[in-house]
Design a protein around this motif. Structure first.
Motif: not given
Length: 147
Positions: A57-64, A68-75
């Protein structure tokens, strides 16, 4: 400018004034984006999953997730078990996935860079990652094993 417009209106005939006002209203409505499709009007999905590094397991990070096609992002921040849930729903579609520092971290975490220092560099940016995810309407679950 206002004085110029008032003077111009006084000198124009009523037909010219009507045409000018109609043109101004049409221009304003086009500039305001009336009738356009917004991200909020597209089918939305929620995303959760896990991120592992060489099977651990990876921790102490953020997945994003970014598109660009949809103009959307989240994390979403990774837990100690490597699981994540994105901060909110995102439009259904294809996304590039990359890893970054968690949204909140202490100065000691930033200096040690404990989680992020283990991640291969190709996963650290949206332009270098080869991780992809398709988000569908409703709930999606994704598992990523970084090597």
């Amino acid at each position: 400018m206002l004085a110029f417009i008032q003077t111009t209106f006084r000198t124009l005939s009523s037909v010219h004034t009507t045409v000018l006002c109609s043109t101004l209203l049409l221009t304003l409505s086009l500039l305001s984006g009336c009738g356009g499709t917004t991200v909020a009007s597209k089918p939305m999905g929620t995303v959760s999953g896990t991120v592992t590094l060489k099977g651990q397991p990876l921790s102490n990070c953020r997945v994003n997730f970014i598109s660009e096609q949809l103009g959307a992002s989240a994390g979403g921040d990774l837990t100690e078990e490597g699981s994540f849930t994105l901060d909110g729903p995102i439009p259904a579609g294809s996304y590039s996935v990359f890893i970054s520092m968690p949204s909140e971290f202490t100065p000691a975490q930033a200096q040690s860079n404990k989680g992020l220092s283990q991640v291969p560099k190709k996963y650290l940016g949206s332009s270098t990652t080869d991780l992809k995810a398709d988000v569908s309407e409703g709930e999606s679950s994704h598992e990523f094993d970084l090597k």
